[in-house]
Structures are given as structure tokens and as C-alpha cells.
Design an enzyme around this catalytic site. Sequence first.
Site: not given
Ligand code: AMP
Length: 151
Positions: A105, A107
Site C-alpha cells: 500500500h 500512503h
Molecule cells: P504500514 O505501517 O505502512 O503497513 O501501514 C498500515 C496502515 O494501514 C496504517 O496506517 C493503519 O492505520 C492502516 N490500516 C490498518 N487496518 C486498516 C483498515 N482496516 N482500514 C484502513 N486502514 C487500515
Amino acid sequence: MHERIDPKDCIFCKIVRGEAPGHVVCEDERTLAFMDIFPVAEGHVLVIPKAHCTNLLDADPTDLEAVIVRARTIARAIRDALAPDGIGTFQLNGAAAGQTVFHYHLHLIPRQSGEKLEIHGRKPGRAERLAELAAQLSSAVAAEEAAGAVS
Ligand code: AMP
Ligand code: ZN
């Protein structure tokens, strides 16, 4: 960096399949964009390929291209709708790098001058506000697409 998970247990795959809730901003054949539930700032969006992959290292090149082109349109929509001073694009690979969800993903984080640089939010966004922002950004994406969004 071998944090492989089964797509059937993956929270982002569940959002793609409609098995888990998501405040969706936009989607196309290959990508889905939705609000981060722990936003660093208002308008924090995640862009993912619909097909499961762990991170940059195993991502399909065509999916990577689709995600970054989609991110460009969404960044323009964030600029138009929220007028931040800047927009950060962040992407983490492996738990040691801070990755917490093992489905690739990108951001998109609106930034204001002078704010401390953060990638992870500290508290969950209010569902009603996330829904409002998703709707606002969704309209702005549609306007970008209608305008051609080439320049
Ligand atoms: P990362 O540390 O780059 O893997 O970030 C994962 C991101 O996913 C974090 O910013 C979380 O807040 C976000 N996240 C986790 N679960 C969900 C969800 N169900 N819907 C939307 N965002 C999520
Ligand atoms: Zn997944």
C-alpha cells in the site's frame, strides 16, 4: 522481509472483497483507494493493488504502475479538496521498516508546514468524518478524471 500472509486472512484483501468495511475513495480494475482508519492527518488515503502482494519487493510491475498513476490523481484531488501545504507519499517494506499490514500500500498524507513528520496515526479517525472525507475526495477524483488530469 518474509512477512507473507494468506490473502484469505489479509485485512486489505477483505476490504477488496467487501468482507471488511472501508471508506472507499475510488477504485478501478487494478486498484482500490480508501481512508486510513488511523489517520496521521485529515485526508490520509491508502492506495493498494486489488491483487494481493506483500510489498514493493514482490509487487507486480503493472500493479505498481497502476497504483502510482492512481496516486497521482488522488494527490491532485487532495490538493483541490483540502489544500494542504504538501502531500507525503510513503511506503514501508518489512516489519523492521515499520510495515504493519502485509499487503502492498502507498500512503498519501496531507502535510502542513512545520508539522512533525509522522507516518502512523496515534488514534482512530471518527467513522463519520472518515466517511465525509471519502465522499469529498471521491468527488474531487471524479472532477480530476473529468478534466482529463493530464497537465
Ligand atoms: P504500514 O505501517 O505502512 O503497513 O501501514 C498500515 C496502515 O494501514 C496504517 O496506517 C493503519 O492505520 C492502516 N490500516 C490498518 N487496518 C486498516 C483498515 N482496516 N482500514 C484502513 N486502514 C487500515
Ligand atoms: Zn491482501
